[in-house]
Design a protein around this motif. Sequence first.
Motif, PDB file in Angstrom:
ATOM      1  N   THR A  82      76.022  -7.508  15.576  1.00 26.54           N
ATOM      2  CA  THR A  82      75.835  -7.950  16.974  1.00 26.54           C
ATOM      3  C   THR A  82      77.146  -7.897  17.767  1.00 26.54           C
ATOM      4  O   THR A  82      77.275  -8.501  18.821  1.00 26.54           O
ATOM      5  CB  THR A  82      75.261  -9.383  17.005  1.00 26.54           C
ATOM      6  OG1 THR A  82      76.090 -10.234  16.191  1.00 26.54           O
ATOM      7  CG2 THR A  82      73.846  -9.418  16.476  1.00 26.54           C
ATOM      8  N   ASN A  83      78.138  -7.188  17.202  1.00 21.26           N
ATOM      9  CA  ASN A  83      79.433  -6.952  17.859  1.00 21.26           C
ATOM     10  C   ASN A  83      80.255  -8.225  18.083  1.00 21.26           C
ATOM     11  O   ASN A  83      81.126  -8.266  18.943  1.00 21.26           O
ATOM     12  CB  ASN A  83      79.237  -6.219  19.191  1.00 21.26           C
ATOM     13  CG  ASN A  83      80.342  -5.201  19.427  1.00 21.26           C
ATOM     14  OD1 ASN A  83      80.882  -4.634  18.477  1.00 21.26           O
ATOM     15  ND2 ASN A  83      80.707  -4.982  20.684  1.00 21.26           N
ATOM     16  N   LEU A  95      67.122  -9.875  10.760  1.00 14.40           N
ATOM     17  CA  LEU A  95      68.035  -8.894  11.356  1.00 14.40           C
ATOM     18  C   LEU A  95      67.305  -7.581  11.649  1.00 14.40           C
ATOM     19  O   LEU A  95      67.473  -6.980  12.721  1.00 14.40           O
ATOM     20  CB  LEU A  95      69.215  -8.659  10.407  1.00 14.40           C
ATOM     21  CG  LEU A  95      70.462  -7.964  10.955  1.00 14.40           C
ATOM     22  CD1 LEU A  95      71.065  -8.750  12.101  1.00 14.40           C
ATOM     23  CD2 LEU A  95      71.488  -7.772   9.845  1.00 14.40           C
ATOM     24  N   GLY A 147      65.232  -7.777  14.641  1.00  9.66           N
ATOM     25  CA  GLY A 147      65.959  -8.069  15.873  1.00  9.66           C
ATOM     26  C   GLY A 147      66.109  -9.544  16.172  1.00  9.66           C
ATOM     27  O   GLY A 147      66.535  -9.922  17.271  1.00  9.66           O
ATOM     28  N   VAL A 191      75.871  -9.845   9.772  1.00  6.71           N
ATOM     29  CA  VAL A 191      75.038 -10.132  10.947  1.00  6.71           C
ATOM     30  C   VAL A 191      75.901 -10.145  12.211  1.00  6.71           C
ATOM     31  O   VAL A 191      75.552  -9.529  13.228  1.00  6.71           O
ATOM     32  CB  VAL A 191      74.296 -11.488  10.788  1.00  6.71           C
ATOM     33  CG1 VAL A 191      73.554 -11.855  12.076  1.00  6.71           C
ATOM     34  CG2 VAL A 191      73.318 -11.439   9.619  1.00  6.71           C
ATOM     35  N   ASN A 201      68.326 -11.844  15.516  1.00  2.00           N
ATOM     36  CA  ASN A 201      69.687 -12.117  15.021  1.00  2.00           C
ATOM     37  C   ASN A 201      70.011 -13.608  15.038  1.00  2.00           C
ATOM     38  O   ASN A 201      70.674 -14.117  14.130  1.00  2.00           O
ATOM     39  CB  ASN A 201      70.713 -11.361  15.872  1.00  2.00           C
ATOM     40  CG  ASN A 201      70.535  -9.851  15.760  1.00  2.00           C
ATOM     41  OD1 ASN A 201      69.681  -9.383  15.013  1.00  2.00           O
ATOM     42  ND2 ASN A 201      71.332  -9.097  16.493  1.00  2.00           N
TER      43      ASN A 201
END
Length: 530
Positions: free
Chosen positions: A495-496, A460, A463, A491, A465
């Motif tokens: 990442t929305n 994470l 980057g 996580v 993910n």
Amino acid sequence: MEVPKDQIATLMEHGLYDSAEMLGCFLVSSSTVSAEASPHLKAENLILLGDALFHQREYRRAIHTYKQALHHYTRIPKQNSSISRSSLSLSTRSSVNASANSAINENEVRFKIASSHFALNETKAAIAEMESVKTRSLEMNILMAKLHRNSGYNRGAIAFYKECLRQCPYVLEAVIGLAELGVTAKDIISAFTQTPSRSAKVSLDQIDPTRWLQRYVEAQCCVASHAYKVALENFAELLQRFPNNVHLLTETAKIEAIIGKNEEAIMRFEKVRSIDPYTLTCMDEYAMLLQIKCDYSRLNKLVHDLLSVDHTRAEVFVALSVLWERKDARTALSYAEKSIRVDERHIPGYIMKGNLLLLAKRPEAAAIAFRAAQNLRSDLRSDQGLVHSYLAFGKTKEALYTAREAMNAMPQSAKALKLVGDVHANTSSGREKAKKFYESALRLESGYLGAAIALAELHLMEGRNGDAVSLLERYLKDWADDSLHVKLAQVFAATNMLQDALSHYQDALRINPQNEAAKKGLDRLEKQMK
């Protein structure tokens, strides 16, 4: 005589120390004794009063009274004295015989003075008192071993522990003491076969025909050298021969807790309590495991039960500290400190204190507590605490040194490898090294969720993910663990992917409704979604 001494002896034999103390005050203050009695008689009377005070745990008064008795002892003309310096009888009656031929045991009096100093944590004074005792009984040797160990004189402690085993090979606290001081199993077992005079040897078959004692020594030496897997095998073999042995079950549970087999350790401690509901040994370790599991109802019941058994023990104060951590960190810290005041060698007290100070963002003070635990007996928990304390106040070199020391001591421990990874992960330049250590930990112990979660966190940070998600989902297929769901939710939230995050927080709370990280994460996420 106005006050019969044999009646004081009778009171003490029946455990009526309060009455014995009051009667002893009459004895030593009698006008006939004060005016006419010989120094010998005065010494005998004072020793009786001292014994009553000693059993009442009035150690300061006992020391003063015993020293008065020794003062009268020195005034007895040696040619007329019937006091035996070398008498080793431990019987109270021998010191209350009123006849002219009765013997006062000076060694025994000095031992009781030393024992009183020991109870008051006055180690130097206790050693000084025992130095003048040349012929020592078994209980005197075990006291000397403890005193030397507490003072850091390990060579002297080893010598006295070995002397205990020569006198009696079944002094198991001497076996544990020697193992913790780094003595090999072979060396400990060789002490069994030596007689106290060292003039002859006895066969090990005579002492331990079924070899259970030998296996016990090997198990304790494995624990001390961090060879936990072999130690568990030895204890399992002993438990087959001695099923429902509370001591063996407790020792096994302690190891399982250290190496992170929390569920097994909890089941083991539950079995101990089902066999002996009043045992206190290591019950604070059990309390810590229940806290990790967020099982607060069982934790509440455990602390309530421990308080009803003995509210003065160090284990009980640590358990109270564990219980109060969620409610009031300051109260929790005061209980942890109280456990150390009760027993300054109680390792869980220092570990709990260190954890609380770390949570309170006082890493320097936490490091002192973890170092104290490490100095008493190094184990993975004190190493972990010390490493994370050093990292919290920027001492990366010290953290790496401590982690590497743990890894060298426990080369087959996935948790020690993960600890080195944690240090490297703390710097952006060390993340590739951290990744290798986390992966090595997982190769060594594929089910170690701590390393899997740390590796996901690293992905994470870098980057990656998708790698973090696939790693955690792979583990979720085999382990329905709330911590995995929480990490996966974090996580997805990062990442929305809020709906996925919500689902995993809810899954975590279904598994463990008390998971604080899941509760806070869900609350934060719901506010974000609104």
